[in-house]
Design an enzyme around this catalytic site. Structure first.
Site, short mmCIF file in Angstrom:
data_model
loop_
_atom_site.label_atom_id
_atom_site.label_comp_id
_atom_site.label_asym_id
_atom_site.label_seq_id
_atom_site.Cartn_x
_atom_site.Cartn_y
_atom_site.Cartn_z
N ASN A 215 0.85 -1.20 0.00
CA ASN A 215 0.00 0.00 0.00
C ASN A 215 0.88 1.24 0.00
O ASN A 215 2.11 1.15 -0.01
CB ASN A 215 -0.95 -0.02 1.21
N LYS A 294 8.80 -16.80 -10.77
CA LYS A 294 8.04 -15.69 -11.34
C LYS A 294 6.88 -16.21 -12.20
O LYS A 294 7.09 -17.08 -13.06
CB LYS A 294 8.99 -14.83 -12.18
N PRO A 311 -2.37 -12.24 10.96
CA PRO A 311 -2.69 -11.98 12.37
C PRO A 311 -2.83 -10.49 12.61
O PRO A 311 -2.20 -9.68 11.91
CB PRO A 311 -1.48 -12.55 13.13
N ASP A 312 -3.65 -10.12 13.58
CA ASP A 312 -3.81 -8.70 13.93
C ASP A 312 -2.79 -8.38 15.03
O ASP A 312 -2.94 -8.79 16.19
CB ASP A 312 -5.24 -8.43 14.40
N ILE A 313 -1.75 -7.65 14.65
CA ILE A 313 -0.62 -7.40 15.56
C ILE A 313 -1.10 -6.60 16.78
O ILE A 313 -0.82 -6.96 17.93
CB ILE A 313 0.50 -6.62 14.82
N PHE A 329 -3.91 3.18 15.05
CA PHE A 329 -4.21 4.18 14.03
C PHE A 329 -5.31 3.62 13.14
O PHE A 329 -5.41 2.40 12.97
CB PHE A 329 -2.96 4.48 13.18
N LYS A 343 -13.03 0.15 15.60
CA LYS A 343 -11.74 -0.57 15.63
C LYS A 343 -11.14 -0.54 17.04
O LYS A 343 -10.60 -1.52 17.51
CB LYS A 343 -10.75 0.10 14.67
O1 PMT Z 1 3.04 6.17 6.43
P1 PMT Z 1 2.36 7.47 6.05
O2 PMT Z 1 2.42 7.74 4.56
O3 PMT Z 1 2.86 8.63 6.84
O4 PMT Z 1 0.81 7.29 6.36
C1 PMT Z 1 0.39 7.15 7.69
C2 PMT Z 1 -0.81 6.22 7.79
C3 PMT Z 1 -1.98 6.79 7.03
C4 PMT Z 1 -0.46 4.83 7.24
C5 PMT Z 1 -1.13 6.12 9.33
O5 PMT Z 1 -1.45 7.41 9.80
C6 PMT Z 1 -2.31 5.19 9.59
O6 PMT Z 1 -3.46 5.58 9.59
N1 PMT Z 1 -2.02 3.85 9.84
C7 PMT Z 1 -3.05 2.84 10.05
C8 PMT Z 1 -3.59 2.37 8.72
C9 PMT Z 1 -4.88 1.56 8.87
O7 PMT Z 1 -5.92 1.95 8.48
O8 PMT Z 1 -4.79 0.49 9.53
P2 PMT Z 1 -6.00 -0.55 9.79
O9 PMT Z 1 -7.31 0.11 9.86
O10 PMT Z 1 -5.83 -1.61 8.80
O11 PMT Z 1 -5.59 -1.05 11.21
C10 PMT Z 1 -5.98 -0.44 12.41
C11 PMT Z 1 -4.87 -0.59 13.41
O12 PMT Z 1 -4.55 -1.99 13.58
C12 PMT Z 1 -3.58 0.08 13.01
O13 PMT Z 1 -2.99 0.57 14.18
C13 PMT Z 1 -2.75 -1.06 12.41
O14 PMT Z 1 -1.34 -0.84 12.57
C14 PMT Z 1 -3.21 -2.24 13.25
N2 PMT Z 1 -3.18 -3.53 12.52
C15 PMT Z 1 -3.98 -3.75 11.44
C16 PMT Z 1 -3.95 -4.97 10.81
C17 PMT Z 1 -3.10 -5.98 11.28
N3 PMT Z 1 -3.05 -7.16 10.70
N4 PMT Z 1 -2.32 -5.74 12.34
C18 PMT Z 1 -2.34 -4.54 12.97
O15 PMT Z 1 -1.61 -4.32 13.94
#
Ligand code: PMT
Length: 434
Positions: A215, A294, A311-313, A329, A343
């Site tokens: 992404n 490939k 997995p969700d970290i 975030f 979330k």
């Molecule tokens: O890197 P930049 O260009 O500066 O952009 C910053 C950002 C937009 C990436 C950042 O500000 C941000 O929003 N990061 C979270 C992106 C997101 O939408 O994550 P999510 O909705 O998929 O996950 C929610 C939370 O769970 C996040 O804290 C993510 O790190 C965590 N997560 C999600 C999935 C997963 N498998 N493991 C996780 O830990």
């Protein structure tokens, strides 16, 4: 009008000392950066420095007269150097040559800069730059040791190619890194000694040896938070997906590629962490049937990629026995509050930072909203560096609140009550007690 965002250096008076060495040209870029964060800078050059770069360059960039002479009749006083150092919050000498370090270590005052340094009441910081053999010489080692004993922080030097063609330790730190050290010096140590673990950047889920799913996360938001937390005194471990950013100074940097690698790196360290911040844009799915070779175009139709959940970290860290203070975030296209709060509750964490995809991904600036049990707390649109500082200050307040049980409001995030000392204040206390 140039808009300057608050930095720990905003409004500070810095004397920038420039000594003779080829790295003097980098001091011009450093000056721009210090002025750029809103500090007042008086430049003092040694005679040798003026042979590398003209005082006019520094005068133009600082907007102030440049001082070069202990006996300058234009200053109107033979004691002008004392006035300059009395008004300063810090003296930074960059580049600091081997000769200058020797003179300061020996307490000499035979030119304007060394006299100013000897007469100072404020902290002195030096960023050495010299040939690697000069840096390694026992005399220089003794001088640096003497300065350390006198409480003078030495910023760098870095190792690498030198202007003389040799390679080794002795290069001046890059202006960006020196600015970060200077800001750290003046930043209140609100997270002193706290162990902070965090993720940043995207993950890359391989489809075959050359292709993958990823992404547009640049890592900027996460790296800015890592730097702000380190400046606030935290011991930061940054687990980062693939980005094009240098590791922030004073941060333990663990590069990973896939979500599984990120998960493993985080879970290994989660038990020791007091704070966890998940800034990474982690792929929700990975490819179950990754091709060993490939993929060829001339297959029977398009490849069939099977996805399985990662997995969700963040949720796994929050589910640990004694979890750290967890901050998530959420990047959303719409309905920021509803989705972010959902979330937060699902992952069982106290705080989540919401941002819109069109504002947060990739760029230098962002607009964020903090969501907790009390509701939404929007912060003004700002650079990621500035937002990172505000977030770090807020996390420190949350931790103190947990610790003391005292009531502090989110509205104080950027206005601040009594703050812990900075290195600069510690330094002054240290000097006073002598
Ligand atoms: O890197 P930049 O260009 O500066 O952009 C910053 C950002 C937009 C990436 C950042 O500000 C941000 O929003 N990061 C979270 C992106 C997101 O939408 O994550 P999510 O909705 O998929 O996950 C929610 C939370 O769970 C996040 O804290 C993510 O790190 C965590 N997560 C999600 C999935 C997963 N498998 N493991 C996780 O830990």
């Amino acid at each position: 009008m140039v808009l300057v965002e608050a930095s720990a250096l905003t409004g500070k008076r810095i004397v920038l000392g420039v000594t003779g060495g080829i790295a003097a040209y980098k001091a011009a870029a450093l000056l721009r950066r210090i002025v750029g964060v809103g500090a007042h800078v008086d430049v003092v050059m040694t005679a040798a420095a003026t042979r590398f770069v003209t005082p006019l360059t520094f005068q133009t960039l600082s907007g102030n007269a440049v001082h070069t002479d202990l006996w300058d009749p234009a200053s109107g006083s033979a004691l002008a150097h004392i006035g300059l150092s009395r008004a300063a919050d810090a003296i930074l000498v960059a580049p600091a040559s081997a000769d200058f370090l020797a003179r300061v270590a020996g307490g000499r005052a035979d030119d304007l800069l060394s006299a100013l340094v000897l007469a100072r009441e404020c902290p002195l910081l030096v960023a050495p730059a010299m040939n690697r053999r000069m840096w390694e010489h026992p005399a220089t080692r003794r001088n640096v040791e003497t300065l350390a004993q006198d409480g003078v922080p030495c910023l760098g030097p870095a190792a690498g190619e030198q202007a003389c063609g040799e390679s080794g330790a002795g290069r001046m730190l890059e202006p960006e890194a020196i600015l970060a050290c200077l800001e750290a010096f003046f930043t209140p140590k609100t997270l002193a000694g706290r162990r902070l673990l965090m993720t940043a950047g995207p993950t890359f889920e391989a489809i075959d040896p050359v292709r993958g799913i990823t992404n547009l996360s640049s890592g900027r938001m996460g790296y800015a938070i890592a730097q702000a937390a380190a400046q606030a005194g935290a011991e930061v471990t940054l687990v980062s997906g693939p980005v094009a950013l240098p590791a922030p100074p004073e941060v333990t940097w663990i590069p990973v590629v896939s979500a599984l690698e990120m998960h493993a790196a985080v879970m290994e360290r989660a038990a020791a962490a007091e704070i966890f911040i998940g800034v990474a844009a982690v792929a929700d799915y990975r490819v179950e049937n990754m091709a060993e070779k490939k993929l060829k175009k001339d297959m029977d139709g398009p490849p069939r990629i099977r996805l399985i959940p990662n997995p969700d970290i963040l949720a796994d860290v929050a589910a640990c026995k004694n979890p750290p203070f967890c901050v998530g975030f959420a990047a959303e296209c719409e309905n920021l509050e509803a989705y972010a709060q959902k979330k937060r509750r699902k992952k069982n964490i106290p705080l989540i930072v919401g941002n819109l995809i069109q504002e947060g991904f990739g760029g230098e600036r962002n607009r964020i909203v903090l969501f907790d049990d009390q509701g939404a707390h929007p912060l003004p649109e700002a650079s990621k560096t500035h937002l990172a500082r505000m977030l770090v200050a807020h996390i420190a307040q949350c931790l103190n609140k947990t610790r003391t049980g005292s009531e502090q409001s989110l509205n104080h995030t950027s206005t601040h009550n009594p703050e812990p000392p900075t290195h600069a204040e510690d330094h002054n206390r240290h000097q006073d007690s002598r």
